[in-house]
Design a protein around this motif. Structure first.
Motif, PDB file in Angstrom:
ATOM      1  N   GLY A 136      -0.706  29.540  17.352  1.00 56.44           N
ATOM      2  CA  GLY A 136      -2.262  29.474  17.182  1.00 56.44           C
ATOM      3  C   GLY A 136      -2.377  27.857  16.347  1.00 56.44           C
ATOM      4  N   SER A 137      -3.525  27.421  16.608  1.00 58.27           N
ATOM      5  CA  SER A 137      -3.801  26.215  15.773  1.00 58.27           C
ATOM      6  C   SER A 137      -3.966  26.175  14.303  1.00 58.27           C
ATOM      7  N   ASP A 138      -3.970  27.422  13.760  1.00 57.98           N
ATOM      8  CA  ASP A 138      -3.802  27.667  12.475  1.00 57.98           C
ATOM      9  C   ASP A 138      -2.554  27.131  11.968  1.00 57.98           C
ATOM     10  N   LEU A 194      -2.364  23.346  12.009  1.00 52.81           N
ATOM     11  CA  LEU A 194      -3.237  22.952  10.823  1.00 52.81           C
ATOM     12  C   LEU A 194      -2.244  22.936   9.595  1.00 52.81           C
ATOM     13  N   TYR A 239     -14.552  24.359   8.393  1.00 53.19           N
ATOM     14  CA  TYR A 239     -13.589  25.655   8.396  1.00 53.19           C
ATOM     15  C   TYR A 239     -13.043  25.679   7.234  1.00 53.19           C
ATOM     16  N   PRO A 242     -14.018  19.622  11.986  1.00 55.79           N
ATOM     17  CA  PRO A 242     -13.951  20.137  13.390  1.00 55.79           C
ATOM     18  C   PRO A 242     -15.178  19.356  14.190  1.00 55.79           C
ATOM     19  N   ALA A 290     -17.638  23.665  12.735  1.00 59.07           N
ATOM     20  CA  ALA A 290     -17.722  25.041  12.338  1.00 59.07           C
ATOM     21  C   ALA A 290     -17.826  25.413  10.976  1.00 59.07           C
ATOM     22  N   ASP A 350     -10.596  18.636  14.561  1.00 61.48           N
ATOM     23  CA  ASP A 350      -9.994  19.836  15.214  1.00 61.48           C
ATOM     24  C   ASP A 350     -11.071  20.267  16.188  1.00 61.48           C
ATOM     25  N   ALA A 370     -11.612  22.905  18.277  1.00 52.80           N
ATOM     26  CA  ALA A 370     -11.459  24.246  18.838  1.00 52.80           C
ATOM     27  C   ALA A 370     -12.534  24.474  19.626  1.00 52.80           C
ATOM     28  N   TYR A 371     -13.591  23.850  19.752  1.00 56.79           N
ATOM     29  CA  TYR A 371     -14.734  24.274  20.428  1.00 56.79           C
ATOM     30  C   TYR A 371     -15.367  23.107  21.425  1.00 56.79           C
ATOM     31  N   THR A 388      -6.874  24.331  20.643  1.00 54.49           N
ATOM     32  CA  THR A 388      -6.549  26.021  20.619  1.00 54.49           C
ATOM     33  C   THR A 388      -6.688  26.770  22.043  1.00 54.49           C
ATOM     34  N   SER A 392      -7.449  29.775  21.796  1.00 54.34           N
ATOM     35  CA  SER A 392      -8.026  30.880  21.566  1.00 54.34           C
ATOM     36  C   SER A 392      -9.222  31.259  22.101  1.00 54.34           C
ATOM     37  N   LYS A 393     -10.204  30.075  22.223  1.00 55.37           N
ATOM     38  CA  LYS A 393     -11.519  30.092  22.361  1.00 55.37           C
ATOM     39  C   LYS A 393     -11.812  29.772  23.919  1.00 55.37           C
ATOM     40  N   ARG A 405      -1.795  33.464  20.604  1.00 58.04           N
ATOM     41  CA  ARG A 405      -1.560  32.629  19.412  1.00 58.04           C
ATOM     42  C   ARG A 405      -1.054  31.256  19.970  1.00 58.04           C
ATOM     43  N   LEU A 406      -1.642  30.280  20.227  1.00 60.24           N
ATOM     44  CA  LEU A 406      -1.046  29.246  21.012  1.00 60.24           C
ATOM     45  C   LEU A 406      -2.112  27.905  20.326  1.00 60.24           C
TER      46      LEU A 406
HETATM   47  C1  LIG Z   1     -10.708  29.210  15.536  1.00 62.24           C
HETATM   48  C2  LIG Z   1     -10.705  28.081  15.067  1.00 62.24           C
HETATM   49  C3  LIG Z   1      -9.052  27.599  14.641  1.00 62.24           C
HETATM   50  C4  LIG Z   1      -8.045  28.570  14.943  1.00 62.24           C
HETATM   51  O1  LIG Z   1      -7.644  29.212  16.049  1.00 62.24           O
HETATM   52  P1  LIG Z   1      -6.254  29.550  16.376  1.00 62.24           P
HETATM   53  O2  LIG Z   1      -5.735  28.714  17.512  1.00 62.24           O
HETATM   54  O3  LIG Z   1      -6.886  30.845  16.917  1.00 62.24           O
HETATM   55  O4  LIG Z   1      -5.513  29.710  15.145  1.00 62.24           O
HETATM   56  C5  LIG Z   1      -9.018  26.605  14.141  1.00 62.24           C
HETATM   57  N1  LIG Z   1     -10.165  25.534  13.916  1.00 62.24           N
HETATM   58  C6  LIG Z   1     -11.115  25.992  13.783  1.00 62.24           C
HETATM   59  C7  LIG Z   1     -12.551  25.205  13.374  1.00 62.24           C
HETATM   60  C8  LIG Z   1     -11.373  27.305  14.571  1.00 62.24           C
HETATM   61  O5  LIG Z   1     -12.738  27.627  14.473  1.00 62.24           O
END
Ligand SMILES: *Cc1c(COP(=O)(O)O)cnc(C)c1O
Length: 350
Positions: free
Chosen positions: A84-86, A89, A110, A150, A154, A180, A182-183, A206, A208-209, A217-218
């Protein structure tokens, strides 16, 4: 005398959005993708041999790393993977932010960033967004031990340009600057092309989105080989095998289905633009979002009340009881049908 309790670490953890097990709930609170991860992922799972699980996975997920590097036009040694990107991070904060000065990030951002700072005792300073929720680049010209934000931000959804990021990099050649992303695939332009010129840039993405794979979790970091190898050193001081065998196979299948996934993102963008207009017609105000969510406020209707009313009608959105944003709701973009239902319910409530 110190008791055993006195010797325990005290931390204030990050509060993730709730994951309720309620049937028929329209879940718009954690920015998951409403579409299926795709047929290639499905096939990969069906072909997976459970006997493989008896053996440890490849420690650095080399095959997956290779397809990700190719996708971005980078070398394999510019890619780092985490659970996961968490986790990426968490390892980035530990690896990159070790100076005396505070690290800098926006006040509205975030909310995991300050949690990592507390966990690792990293000094930090929050730089306020302007009234339009925009990042002020001059706030990042002062001495610091690192910068992170980010893009799009976010929970605001605001996007900055590559010129904006380049300006911050030019003013910070002695700090790691983390973007970051993520989006980023919902309408932004990735900073990957800047990696050639700026060795202190680290980009985090990530699965995830955009790739509909929050469940495996990648997460990914992209950067200069020297920086990436330091991340591997820290990861190997913590967990040698963060990516399990199934996640490696699924991640690779997803990378091979990028056209289908891109098409889903286009659908989400179209729905987002439709939703923005509908909400504006109902009197909501919002920063212009480039992510798979919108961040909205109604001048005459209390956000927390609206959150509860929507929840009572089976729609879960995200409410942050925090300074500056406690009159806003963050709403994930679901399918077009889900958004139509949302608009119907909001009309009814208002
Ligand atoms: C969702 C999100 C993450 C975490 O994503 P995971 O890969 O699911 O852990 C990281 N940074 C931001 C800004 C997010 O919104």
């Amino acid at each position: 005398m110190m008791t055993w309790q006195d010797k325990l670490r005290q931390v204030d953890p990050y509060e993730a959005g709730e994951q309720p097990q309620i049937k028929d709930l329209i879940k718009l609170n954690t920015n998951e993708n409403p579409y299926d991860p795709g047929i290639k992922v499905k096939e990969a799972i069906q072909c997976f041999q459970s006997s493989e699980l008896a053996l440890y996975p490849n420690p650095d997920a080399d095959e997956l790393k290779h397809v990700i590097a190719k996708y971005h036009g980078l070398n394999d040694n510019q890619v780092f993977l985490g659970n996961g990107s968490d986790e990426v991070l968490a390892l980035t904060f530990l690896t990159c932010f070790n100076g005396q000065e505070p690290i800098l990030f926006p006040d509205i951002s975030y909310s995991f960033y300050p949690v990592y700072c507390h966990l690792y005792h990293i000094p930090f300073q929050k730089q306020p967004l302007n009234e339009l929720f925009e990042i002020v680049k001059e706030d990042y010209y002062q001495p610091n031990s690192g910068i992170i934000f980010p893009n799009p931000n976010a929970p605001t959804g605001c996007l900055v340009s590559l010129e904006f990021i380049e300006d911050i990099l030019k003013h910070n050649s002695n700090s790691v600057v983390v973007i970051d992303e993520a989006y980023i695939d919902f309408g932004g332009q990735s900073a990957v092309p800047l990696l050639k010129k700026y060795p202190q840039l680290l980009i985090i993405q990530t699965f995830s989105k955009f790739r509909s794979l929050a469940g495996i979790r990648l997460g990914v970091a992209l950067g200069n080989p020297e920086l990436i190898s330091k991340l591997y050193d820290v990861k190997n001081s913590f967990n040698s095998y963060p990516i399990d065998r199934l996640a490696q196979v699924i991640g690779k299948a997803s990378m091979e289905d990028s056209e289908y996934i891109q098409n889903n993102a286009q659908k989400i963008i179209k729905t987002r633009e439709w939703l923005k207009k509908e909400l504006k017609d109902l009197g909501f105000v919002m920063p212009d979002s480039y992510a798979n969510f919108v961040f909205v406020k109604h001048p005459e209707y209390d956000a927390e009340t609206l959150f509860h009313e929507l929840r009572a009608r089976g729609i879960l959105v995200r409410y942050f009881n925090k300074e500056r944003i406690n009159q806003y709701l963050r709403i994930t973009i679901g399918t077009q049908e889900q958004m139509q239902k949302l608009i119907e319910e909001i009309k009814f409530i208002l």
